[in-house]
Motif scaffolding. Structure first.
Motif, PDB file in Angstrom:
ATOM      1  N   GLU A 238       0.835  -1.216   0.000  1.00 36.26           N
ATOM      2  CA  GLU A 238       0.000   0.000   0.000  1.00 36.26           C
ATOM      3  C   GLU A 238       0.868   1.264   0.000  1.00 36.26           C
ATOM      4  OE1 GLU A 238      -3.889  -2.005   2.143  1.00 36.26           O
ATOM      5  OE2 GLU A 238      -2.544  -0.755   3.352  1.00 36.26           O
ATOM      6  N   LYS A 239       1.985   1.203   0.734  1.00 33.54           N
ATOM      7  CA  LYS A 239       2.872   2.379   0.768  1.00 33.54           C
ATOM      8  C   LYS A 239       3.612   2.545  -0.567  1.00 33.54           C
ATOM      9  CE  LYS A 239       3.430   2.280   5.727  1.00 33.54           C
ATOM     10  NZ  LYS A 239       4.187   1.557   6.755  1.00 33.54           N
ATOM     11  N   LEU A 240       4.015   1.430  -1.176  1.00 41.01           N
ATOM     12  CA  LEU A 240       4.687   1.522  -2.485  1.00 41.01           C
ATOM     13  C   LEU A 240       3.715   2.125  -3.500  1.00 41.01           C
ATOM     14  CD1 LEU A 240       6.580  -1.918  -2.685  1.00 41.01           C
ATOM     15  CD2 LEU A 240       7.544   0.304  -2.078  1.00 41.01           C
ATOM     16  N   HIS A 241       2.446   1.743  -3.393  1.00 44.60           N
ATOM     17  CA  HIS A 241       1.411   2.297  -4.283  1.00 44.60           C
ATOM     18  C   HIS A 241       1.355   3.817  -4.130  1.00 44.60           C
ATOM     19  CE1 HIS A 241      -2.818   3.346  -5.326  1.00 44.60           C
ATOM     20  NE2 HIS A 241      -2.594   2.516  -6.334  1.00 44.60           N
ATOM     21  N   ARG A 242       1.374   4.283  -2.894  1.00 52.25           N
ATOM     22  CA  ARG A 242       1.334   5.738  -2.638  1.00 52.25           C
ATOM     23  C   ARG A 242       2.598   6.435  -3.134  1.00 52.25           C
ATOM     24  NH1 ARG A 242      -1.599   4.454   2.058  1.00 52.25           N
ATOM     25  NH2 ARG A 242       0.179   4.410   3.474  1.00 52.25           N
ATOM     26  N   SER A 243       3.720   5.719  -3.123  1.00 54.14           N
ATOM     27  CA  SER A 243       4.993   6.324  -3.546  1.00 54.14           C
ATOM     28  C   SER A 243       5.062   6.558  -5.047  1.00 54.14           C
ATOM     29  CB  SER A 243       6.164   5.404  -3.169  1.00 54.14           C
ATOM     30  OG  SER A 243       6.383   5.445  -1.796  1.00 54.14           O
ATOM     31  N   LEU A 244       4.255   5.795  -5.790  1.00 53.12           N
ATOM     32  CA  LEU A 244       4.319   5.913  -7.259  1.00 53.12           C
ATOM     33  C   LEU A 244       3.440   7.045  -7.766  1.00 53.12           C
ATOM     34  CD1 LEU A 244       4.048   2.157  -8.315  1.00 53.12           C
ATOM     35  CD2 LEU A 244       5.971   3.665  -8.856  1.00 53.12           C
ATOM     36  N   LYS A 245       3.871   7.645  -8.871  1.00 53.44           N
ATOM     37  CA  LYS A 245       3.004   8.591  -9.583  1.00 53.44           C
ATOM     38  C   LYS A 245       1.856   7.791 -10.195  1.00 53.44           C
ATOM     39  CE  LYS A 245       6.601  11.591 -11.419  1.00 53.44           C
ATOM     40  NZ  LYS A 245       7.402  11.810 -12.622  1.00 53.44           N
ATOM     41  N   SER A 246       0.823   8.478 -10.586  1.00 55.37           N
ATOM     42  CA  SER A 246      -0.266   7.812 -11.300  1.00 55.37           C
ATOM     43  C   SER A 246       0.309   7.165 -12.572  1.00 55.37           C
ATOM     44  CB  SER A 246      -1.303   8.886 -11.644  1.00 55.37           C
ATOM     45  OG  SER A 246      -2.293   8.310 -12.401  1.00 55.37           O
ATOM     46  N   GLY A 247       0.000   5.896 -12.809  1.00 54.28           N
ATOM     47  CA  GLY A 247       0.514   5.208 -14.001  1.00 54.28           C
ATOM     48  C   GLY A 247       1.936   4.688 -13.841  1.00 54.28           C
ATOM     49  N   GLY A 248       2.511   4.826 -12.629  1.00 50.59           N
ATOM     50  CA  GLY A 248       3.870   4.329 -12.384  1.00 50.59           C
ATOM     51  C   GLY A 248       3.906   2.801 -12.315  1.00 50.59           C
ATOM     52  N   TYR A 249       5.115   2.254 -12.356  1.00 50.99           N
ATOM     53  CA  TYR A 249       5.270   0.790 -12.430  1.00 50.99           C
ATOM     54  C   TYR A 249       6.020   0.212 -11.224  1.00 50.99           C
ATOM     55  CZ  TYR A 249       3.547   0.316 -17.186  1.00 50.99           C
ATOM     56  OH  TYR A 249       2.744   0.285 -18.290  1.00 50.99           O
ATOM     57  N   LEU A 250       5.564  -0.957 -10.808  1.00 47.22           N
ATOM     58  CA  LEU A 250       6.236  -1.695  -9.730  1.00 47.22           C
ATOM     59  C   LEU A 250       6.741  -3.043 -10.261  1.00 47.22           C
ATOM     60  CD1 LEU A 250       6.903  -2.229  -6.686  1.00 47.22           C
ATOM     61  CD2 LEU A 250       4.549  -3.021  -6.413  1.00 47.22           C
ATOM     62  N   PHE A 251       8.006  -3.342  -9.963  1.00 44.75           N
ATOM     63  CA  PHE A 251       8.576  -4.659 -10.278  1.00 44.75           C
ATOM     64  C   PHE A 251       8.759  -5.405  -8.958  1.00 44.75           C
ATOM     65  CE2 PHE A 251      10.179  -4.340 -14.718  1.00 44.75           C
ATOM     66  CZ  PHE A 251       9.961  -2.991 -14.950  1.00 44.75           C
ATOM     67  N   ILE A 252       8.250  -6.642  -8.893  1.00 48.62           N
ATOM     68  CA  ILE A 252       8.492  -7.473  -7.711  1.00 48.62           C
ATOM     69  C   ILE A 252       9.193  -8.756  -8.173  1.00 48.62           C
ATOM     70  CG2 ILE A 252       6.576  -6.518  -6.363  1.00 48.62           C
ATOM     71  CD1 ILE A 252       4.909  -8.957  -7.164  1.00 48.62           C
ATOM     72  N   GLY A 253       9.643  -9.574  -7.254  1.00 49.75           N
ATOM     73  CA  GLY A 253      10.390 -10.777  -7.629  1.00 49.75           C
ATOM     74  C   GLY A 253       9.523 -11.739  -8.430  1.00 49.75           C
ATOM     75  N   HIS A 254      10.143 -12.603  -9.233  1.00 52.59           N
ATOM     76  CA  HIS A 254       9.322 -13.451 -10.099  1.00 52.59           C
ATOM     77  C   HIS A 254       8.605 -14.566  -9.341  1.00 52.59           C
ATOM     78  CE1 HIS A 254      12.540 -16.587 -11.426  1.00 52.59           C
ATOM     79  NE2 HIS A 254      12.682 -16.217 -10.185  1.00 52.59           N
ATOM     80  N   SER A 255       8.979 -14.792  -8.077  1.00 51.73           N
ATOM     81  CA  SER A 255       8.226 -15.790  -7.291  1.00 51.73           C
ATOM     82  C   SER A 255       7.131 -15.102  -6.454  1.00 51.73           C
ATOM     83  CB  SER A 255       9.185 -16.542  -6.365  1.00 51.73           C
ATOM     84  OG  SER A 255       9.723 -15.632  -5.418  1.00 51.73           O
ATOM     85  N   GLU A 256       7.002 -13.778  -6.595  1.00 51.06           N
ATOM     86  CA  GLU A 256       6.018 -13.039  -5.792  1.00 51.06           C
ATOM     87  C   GLU A 256       4.818 -12.666  -6.666  1.00 51.06           C
ATOM     88  OE1 GLU A 256       8.281 -10.048  -3.197  1.00 51.06           O
ATOM     89  OE2 GLU A 256       9.734 -10.520  -4.739  1.00 51.06           O
ATOM     90  N   SER A 257       3.722 -12.282  -5.999  1.00 43.79           N
ATOM     91  CA  SER A 257       2.529 -11.925  -6.764  1.00 43.79           C
ATOM     92  C   SER A 257       1.753 -10.814  -6.066  1.00 43.79           C
ATOM     93  CB  SER A 257       1.658 -13.175  -6.895  1.00 43.79           C
ATOM     94  OG  SER A 257       0.334 -12.807  -7.161  1.00 43.79           O
ATOM     95  N   LEU A 258       1.027 -10.030  -6.858  1.00 44.74           N
ATOM     96  CA  LEU A 258       0.161  -8.988  -6.284  1.00 44.74           C
ATOM     97  C   LEU A 258      -1.297  -9.336  -6.579  1.00 44.74           C
ATOM     98  CD1 LEU A 258       1.898  -5.546  -7.048  1.00 44.74           C
ATOM     99  CD2 LEU A 258       2.064  -6.955  -5.013  1.00 44.74           C
ATOM    100  N   SER A 259      -1.581 -10.646  -6.716  1.00 48.34           N
ATOM    101  CA  SER A 259      -2.939 -11.027  -7.125  1.00 48.34           C
ATOM    102  C   SER A 259      -3.998 -10.562  -6.116  1.00 48.34           C
ATOM    103  CB  SER A 259      -3.031 -12.529  -7.367  1.00 48.34           C
ATOM    104  OG  SER A 259      -2.610 -13.189  -6.215  1.00 48.34           O
ATOM    105  N   ASN A 260      -3.626 -10.360  -4.852  1.00 47.82           N
ATOM    106  CA  ASN A 260      -4.613  -9.875  -3.862  1.00 47.82           C
ATOM    107  C   ASN A 260      -4.744  -8.349  -3.878  1.00 47.82           C
ATOM    108  OD1 ASN A 260      -5.061 -12.428  -2.960  1.00 47.82           O
ATOM    109  ND2 ASN A 260      -3.503 -12.325  -1.351  1.00 47.82           N
ATOM    110  N   PHE A 261      -4.035  -7.699  -4.788  1.00 49.76           N
ATOM    111  CA  PHE A 261      -4.044  -6.227  -4.800  1.00 49.76           C
ATOM    112  C   PHE A 261      -4.484  -5.686  -6.157  1.00 49.76           C
ATOM    113  CE2 PHE A 261      -1.160  -7.749  -1.602  1.00 49.76           C
ATOM    114  CZ  PHE A 261      -1.513  -7.000  -0.498  1.00 49.76           C
ATOM    115  N   SER A 262      -5.472  -6.370  -6.749  1.00 54.17           N
ATOM    116  CA  SER A 262      -5.898  -5.988  -8.107  1.00 54.17           C
ATOM    117  C   SER A 262      -6.626  -4.638  -8.104  1.00 54.17           C
ATOM    118  CB  SER A 262      -6.767  -7.076  -8.719  1.00 54.17           C
ATOM    119  OG  SER A 262      -7.800  -7.360  -7.827  1.00 54.17           O
TER     120      SER A 262
END
Ligand SMILES: C[S@@+](CC[C@H](N)C(=O)[O-])C[C@H]1O[C@@H](n2cnc3c(N)ncnc32)[C@H](O)[C@@H]1O
Length: 281
Positions: A238-262
């Motif tokens: 949630e904090k990383l989301h706030r840190s990004l500009k609108s339309g910004g991009y987040l990279f996480i590790g390839h074994s991780e997922s944001l499926s609960n944060f759609s």
């Protein structure tokens, strides 16, 4: 020989570490915690866990320093240059062109391209981002400035990152032209040239506490949240989301997922790499 922690002691130290850093020790990594604790207690001359634990809880300047040291020892700092090639392909082919174009059309005057490597370890990730950006045609043509922040909870890793000196074998799959342009050989090791090294701003930052930078175009937080539990992961995302500009991009590790944060991030596959685009403002 210091005794292995009993269940109550394990719970105490596990809670302390979690509250300070979000690092989640459970029965699977208990042995690693015990080993590191024993090693540290022996170094400092503590005979019993209770003595060491009381010292950590003193909340004095010296115990605060020791807590930082202990957390540093407990981190896993594995990393490499251009780790997960498909991420760097996605960065080059989709993410950089898109954010650079959107910055060019921004109402702000000359916004820089701002990228954060959160959990940067010994620097290979931020230097790979730096090289990718500096080599990128859209970036070169844009005339934009570049801000790369790199943060970690491990001060030892940050110092290694700042020095930018690596064993030559760690760079074996780097293209020769990149190697020649950005690195020099010194005493059998490879060092990133100072003019490039100083372009990355390294800082100590504990993701449990912040402060989180704002207005970023891109965040890399890869292979960091795997050491957190669900609550800490949620709070960080949630904090990383706030840190990004609108339309910004987040990279996480390839074994991780944001499926609960759609509701926060749109999942995209670009050039074979998975990236997450911020939804909302
Ligand atoms: C496995 S490394 C990943 C390095 C790099 N991001 C990569 O993917 O190659 C994980 C890093 O996260 C850092 N880390 C762990 N917990 C952290 C926290 N609470 N705050 C900041 N950094 C943390 C560790 O110190 C370590 O350097």
């Amino acid at each position: 020989m210091i005794k292995i922690l009993n269940d109550a002691e394990f719970q105490l130290v596990k809670d302390l570490i979690y509250n300070l850093s979000g690092l989640d020790f459970n029965h699977k990594n208990k042995l690693r915690l015990e080993y590191k604790l024993k090693e540290r207690m022996q170094q400092l001359g503590y005979a019993t866990f209770n003595e060491y634990y009381s010292f950590l809880n003193k909340r004095s300047t010296s115990s605060d320093i020791e807590i930082k040291e202990l957390l540093d020892l407990l981190t896993v700092n594995e990393t490499s240059f251009f780790r997960n090639k498909s991420h760097f392909k996605a960065l080059n082919e989709h993410v950089l062109p898109e954010v650079i174009e959107s910055n060019s059309g921004s109402f702000m005057v000359n916004p820089p391209l701002s990228i954060w490597s959160a959990g940067c370890s010994t620097g290979q990730e931020p230097y790979s981002i730096l090289i990718s950006s500096l080599e990128h045609k859209s970036f070169i043509n844009s005339g934009m400035s570049l801000q790369i922040y790199a943060t970690d909870i491990s001060q030892t890793s940050i110092e290694i990152a700042k020095d930018g000196i690596y064993p030559a074998k760690r760079l074996h799959n780097m293209p020769l032209n990149i190697l020649k342009k950005y690195f020099i050989e010194k005493n059998g090791k490879i060092e990133i040239l100072q003019e490039y090294r100083k372009k990355v701003k390294y800082m100590y930052l504990n993701l449990k506490k912040g402060p989180f930078p704002r207005n970023l175009d891109i965040i890399f937080c890869r292979n960091v949240m795997i050491y957190f539990d669900d609550n800490m992961r949620k709070s960080v995302i949630e904090k990383l989301h706030r840190s990004l500009k609108s339309g910004g991009y987040l990279f996480i590790g390839h074994s991780e997922s944001l499926s609960n944060f759609s509701d926060l991030f749109e999942f995209k596959i670009c050039s074979g790499g998975i990236v997450y685009k911020k939804i909302g403002v």
